[in-house]
Write a protein that holds these residues in place. Structure first.
Motif, mmCIF file in Angstrom:
data_model
loop_
_atom_site.group_PDB
_atom_site.id
_atom_site.type_symbol
_atom_site.label_atom_id
_atom_site.label_comp_id
_atom_site.label_asym_id
_atom_site.label_seq_id
_atom_site.Cartn_x
_atom_site.Cartn_y
_atom_site.Cartn_z
ATOM 1 N N ARG A 187 0.851 -1.104 -0.468
ATOM 2 C CA ARG A 187 0.444 -0.546 -0.083
ATOM 3 C C ARG A 187 0.613 1.294 0.006
ATOM 4 N N VAL A 188 0.626 2.384 -0.807
ATOM 5 C CA VAL A 188 1.251 3.171 -0.733
ATOM 6 C C VAL A 188 0.339 4.544 -1.858
ATOM 7 N N THR A 189 1.985 5.411 -0.978
ATOM 8 C CA THR A 189 0.789 7.136 -1.550
ATOM 9 C C THR A 189 1.368 8.092 -2.875
ATOM 10 N N THR A 196 3.556 12.507 -14.224
ATOM 11 C CA THR A 196 5.220 11.254 -13.227
ATOM 12 C C THR A 196 4.799 11.395 -11.799
ATOM 13 N N VAL A 197 4.505 10.467 -11.200
ATOM 14 C CA VAL A 197 4.665 9.837 -10.052
ATOM 15 C C VAL A 197 6.190 10.583 -9.268
ATOM 16 N N ILE A 198 6.794 11.583 -8.633
ATOM 17 C CA ILE A 198 7.505 12.399 -8.249
ATOM 18 C C ILE A 198 8.040 12.559 -7.089
ATOM 19 N N ALA A 199 6.889 10.551 -6.018
ATOM 20 C CA ALA A 199 7.470 11.486 -4.952
ATOM 21 C C ALA A 199 6.535 9.604 -4.990
ATOM 22 N N LEU A 200 6.915 9.004 -3.841
ATOM 23 C CA LEU A 200 5.876 7.461 -3.093
ATOM 24 C C LEU A 200 6.254 7.846 -1.514
ATOM 25 N N PHE A 201 4.930 7.884 -0.324
ATOM 26 C CA PHE A 201 4.856 7.325 0.133
ATOM 27 C C PHE A 201 4.209 5.320 1.004
ATOM 28 N N PRO A 202 5.372 4.661 1.526
ATOM 29 C CA PRO A 202 4.488 4.115 2.280
ATOM 30 C C PRO A 202 2.886 4.009 2.848
ATOM 31 N N GLY A 203 2.296 3.715 2.702
ATOM 32 C CA GLY A 203 0.891 2.778 3.196
ATOM 33 C C GLY A 203 -0.036 5.022 3.314
ATOM 34 N N LEU A 204 -1.056 4.893 3.442
ATOM 35 C CA LEU A 204 -1.586 6.269 3.809
ATOM 36 C C LEU A 204 -1.113 7.354 3.937
ATOM 37 N N HIS A 205 -0.694 8.277 3.009
ATOM 38 C CA HIS A 205 -0.299 9.817 3.332
ATOM 39 C C HIS A 205 -0.327 10.785 2.718
#
Lengths: 666, 666
Positions: A187-189, A196-205
């Motif tokens: 699960r990522v945000t 462009t996907v510029i950042a990826l955070f784990p879980g709900l962010h």
């Protein structure tokens, strides 16, 4: 047999449609194009899609209350309240289902494109639509049967769950992609800018920030904005570290011209300063720096070029060619900013060689190009950037006012900091002086001044102070309309002192080891030169528009915020205009940067507006010199204007034939 | 009165049209879509657009010679000859004008999309259409009347003079843009990749290069290609510096797994090696490194990931998830390559967790997906990458052959370097051995061998040598079809020596301080395991296709280039196939990298082909173990196959019931 259809109305948009029983409200809203936010994609996690079941009658079906027509409170909503606190009677529209006719209120906080609350009355409304948005997504687990790369699996999930197709992943995410996907069970945000996907955070962010920066010649001002609420969460400022390479822009350019490659040092200095204001703002607001996902940076052409690593030498002489005038989009890593490396950095277009992205941003904050009134916007610094026009036509130029308005090249001049005289009055009868000092509450003739000023002393006079001093000197007959010091007053007041071949007017006598603060003949000349340059630029634009009057005037910049428009008009910095239509608009460039940060469409708007702006080059305009010379003396004012001042008689401002010629009647 | 129209035919395309008198030939060609190159945009500077006025009759108008129908040799063409040498009777089509009916020959060297001369017979033809092209442009001088930025002035000129619209300028060019434009009076050559100006050279600049690199586990091989002619101008190779972190890929992955963050060190090592091969190739060919404007890099998934800075841990265990499998395009600066910073770097797609971009490139070099014959392509390294199919269907898998084929895990094994035995024969009667050593011309039983070998010594046996040794041992009855050392031969030949519980067969006795070189029972087992793994993978694909025979076999990789296909088939590395349809195709991955460098369309081609490839995961295929066990022994061969060898009788290869089961009849 087909299922029954129930009518549903969404307020405040008024959009309506009919839906089968059991349809989630969020789905119904999406089908109707109703603006409801969601970050978690309808999983009941983020709470962004809250709605209120409205009271009141349903117009078509005469239903007294519609609350019973909504499905019962779900377990997911109960869990949400346990995690995030009470919904206060609101419902999660992703989980509340239609069970009868309904009127639904979508509160502003649940709208994607909600309005940002204005900081003050002169700002434009900002519709929140930031350059970067967050998307929570659940990615299918990698298995031996699924040979797709993790990147492709993420992109496919974004396409399926958010209909975001054609995306790419910034290369900076590749190194940690696999770890991030596995950190919270796939699960990522995803933070997406453009395609462009510029950042990826784990879980709900749920949090994302952006920084709007005005890189001024003297100071760097930054606002850290919450991209979800649009609010400013921290502001930080810094003296531009380039000051050590020269007080004003031109000496910095000279510095570079003398030392080939020297622009690299200036570039490093300004980039480091940007990092500093970013880190300071993040620390103030306790925001992790990797949550800063977008930047807008504005500045004059020289700062703009130096920031981009471009030698500004060409801007130092005719034809003042910009290396690039279009808007520039980079990424945080390109400027070595310690934020998310792929965060987009937007620099609005420059208008001309002396009229920069800061001016474009100021126009965006005060969009005269959309309005009927013919508006004059002046941003006063070492150069004055001048924009004139309305929705029909916009013209811009820059005028070399020099640094006098910033307190430089004035004998007792200083920047607008603690201890500087910022306001000043001269009694026309006694020529006694009273003043207000920055950082000290009472005026100099009020109780408690002496005690209050002891901490700072009176160290000099800043831009707004010298403007008022010269204005008051005129009103009190200390100088003539031509700016000549009236030496004969030396018999009447000890403040008039011989000074070389001329005289000086003493504002504060030397005492207790503090030096005298006076206005010299040369100081008056410097102000005359500066205001003549400004006024000549304004006249050039008025002639080109053509118009002989303006409907409103907006004075931007630090100096513009402090100046009393009455004195600006008295001295003839700006043309005649109803005084209530003259306003100080503060750091308009900074406000414009915030607009461009929070609203993506505004970027296209200012790019298109700038393309339409007609640039007037003062250096080759035949009339500029003529206007300049004519504007040196201080204009004759009509009686209604005089009433704004408490003056009854003005001994030295009676005849001035030149003035009539250059001031058009309305 | 309208001007007369003259017919003009361009050869070899045969395109024809009618044109008014005075039309430049280049314009006529453009109108007809005839492929004629030009770098200078018709200014008579580059000479790329040379044509020949053909002899022979004009078909429609019966004109004996058409030479007189071309305008006279111009001053520009004379100047060109002075600068660049004689045109040898050719004309510059930008300056030669139509004055009557004409037949024009466009020589291959003047075509944009000319064919690149193939290096050898097995390579595919490459139509030259590189990722980066050069455009000479004359930019309007900056003036006070033209407030456009220099960047915008350049882009406008490219749009006007080359119809290249919608371009952007890479940010790396901004710093030097103004200096470059002014260096040769606003004449520049722009290098354009996709929609981006990636480099800018003062004046007319005619050279551009690209580097095609295969980052193998063991070696890094690079070809520097002239993007104008398509020719390879330099080749350089280097041992992969990652060898110091472990001989084979898996131990490097283990290394990383044991040391979190260790991938950064591996990444730096491979990027530095890339820089080294680039600089070496540039220095060889005397090419300035800033003229290297494009890269294609291929490698197995682990090298691919490490190069991109991705921790390859996930590739070390099921489900072998790639971080990214699509093609990746970066810029030289992203990999810290000391070339033009904006030069595009293309990495073809990876096929699966064990089947990398190198395999994709190999397929591109030998495009079985376009052909009718069912083709088996095997690329043998530590893993064998196996591709099977034709235009209807393509399947791929990887099989864990281990490093035995590379000479590792063999008692006297070594890499294929100087001193290694690479070919070997055993007399079936006397069991006498003769061999060929790398770096030594004569065979060991030929004159001059002793003198020639003195320099290197015989240091071991490499992959192709051990394959031939085991094959010959089988043919000479030294081992059985099950791979058992026939110890009873110890009575007949002193080469058969007891060795622990088994025997070893001595190829070279110890002498003069050089150790003995022998094949042990374990060596034979290692080769059996490796070849069984390879064959089991092949069978898995054949079953899945399904087919019980292949039409042609291509063996790629360093080992594949050296191996004699006869022995590969004798031992059962590869399935039965007419021997003339088995070929060693050398470093196919490297060739494919060169194809992708020189022809842009080939990238879309391989990306589409890879998407269609069906991936078979050997680790979860039920049949793999069964195939593997069955393939351990050495197959029974039919008589026609035996005739390929000089053997009359094979004492120990008569019965082997298992073999029949696993070898389909054709």
């Amino acid at each position: 047999m087909s299922q029954p259809l129930y009518p549903v109305v969404f307020q405040p948009s008024g959009r309506r449609g009919e839906f089968v029983e059991g349809t989630p409200l969020l789905d119904a809203a999406r089908q109707l194009g109703v603006d409801i936010d969601s970050l978690c994609g309808g999983r009941g996690l983020c709470g962004r899609c809250q709605i209120l079941c409205a009271e009141g009658e349903f117009p078509k079906h005469q239903i007294a209350s519609t609350v019973g027509n909504l499905s019962a409170f779900t377990a997911t909503e109960q869990k949400f309240e346990q995690r995030k606190g009470s919904l206060d009677g609101r419902r999660l529209s992703c989980h509340a289902r239609i069970e009868g006719p309904l009127v639904i209120d979508v509160p502003p906080s649940s709208q994607i494109h909600r309005q940002v609350i204005k900081k003050d009355i002169d700002e434009r409304e900002i519709e929140l639509d930031p350059a970067v948005r967050l998307f929570y997504v659940e990615v299918p687990v990698a298995t031996l049967d699924d040979a797709r790369g993790d990147a492709e699996r993420l992109l496919d999930a974004l396409a399926e769950q958010w209909s975001r197709t054609g995306l790419r992943i910034d290369r900076s995410l590749l190194a940690d992609l696999q770890r991030t996907l596995r950190a919270d069970e796939w699960r990522v945000t995803a933070a997406i800018a453009d395609d462009t996907v510029i950042a990826l955070f784990p879980g709900l962010h749920e949090s994302a920030y952006g920084l709007a920066v005005d890189v001024g010649s003297t100071t760097i001002a930054a606002h850290l904005c919450d991209l979800v609420s649009g609010r400013v969460v921290a502001s930080s400022g810094l003296m531009n570290p380039q000051n050590r390479y020269g007080e004003d822009l031109m000496s910095r350019v000279t510095n570079v011209m003398m030392n080939p490659g020297g622009e690299e040092e200036l570039t490093s200095a300004v980039r480091e300063a940007l990092s500093d204001v970013l880190l300071t703002a993040c620390s103030q607001a306790q925001v992790p720096v990797d949550e800063v996902l977008a930047f807008v940076i504005v500045g004059n052409p020289i700062m703009h070029h130096l920031l981009l690593g471009i030698d500004p030498t060409e801007l130092g002489g005719a034809p003042f060619a910009l290396a690039v005038d279009s808007a520039v989009t980079l990424q945080a890593r390109d400027l070595e900013l310690p934020a998310n490396p792929a965060a987009p950095v937007y620099l609005p277009p420059c208008i001309a060689g002396h009229v920069g992205a800061d001016c474009a941003a100021a126009i965006l904050a005060h969009p005269l190009y959309r309005q009927d009134p013919v508006t004059l916007l002046v941003d006063i610094g070492t150069n004055a950037e001048i924009v004139l026009g309305n929705k029909d036509r916009v013209l811009a130029c820059s005028s070399p006012t020099g640094p006098a308005f910033e307190g430089a090249q004035i004998s007792a001049g200083q920047r607008a900091t603690l201890g500087a005289i910022e306001r000043l009055r001269i009694d026309p009868q006694t020529r006694e002086v009273r003043c207000k000092v920055i950082g000290v509450e009472p005026w100099s003739d009020e109780d408690g001044f002496a005690a209050a000023v002891a901490a700072t002393g009176i160290t000099g006079i800043c831009g707004s102070g010298i403007i008022e001093a010269v204005g008051e000197m005129l009103l009190a007959g200390v100088i003539s309309a031509d700016g000549l010091m009236q030496g004969s007053l030396a018999d009447v007041t000890p403040r008039m002192q011989p000074d070389g071949e001329s005289h000086r007017f003493v504002l504060i006598a030397a005492q207790d080891g503090q030096p005298e603060i006076a206005v010299t003949q040369n100081d008056v000349r410097q102000i005359q030169l500066a205001k003549a340059a400004l006024y000549a630029g304004v006249r050039l634009l008025m002639d080109a528009y053509p118009t002989d009057a303006v409907d409103q005037i907006q004075i931007a910049g630090a100096f513009g915020s402090n100046i009393d428009p009455k004195y600006a008009m008295l001295l003839g910095l700006i043309p005649d205009c109803a005084l209530e239509s003259v306003s100080a608009v503060g750091n308009a460039a900074s406000t414009g940067a915030r607009v461009a940060l929070l609203n993506l469409d505004s970027r296209a708007e200012i790019e298109s507006a700038v393309r339409r702006i007609e640039k007037i080059e003062t250096a080759i305009a035949d009339d500029f010199q003529e206007h300049f010379v004519a504007a040196m003396s201080i204009p004759h004012r009509s009686d209604p204007f005089d009433e704004l001042f408490r003056v009854v008689a003005r001994p030295a401002a009676t005849t001035a034939p030149k003035r009539r010629r250059r001031r058009p009647r309305r």
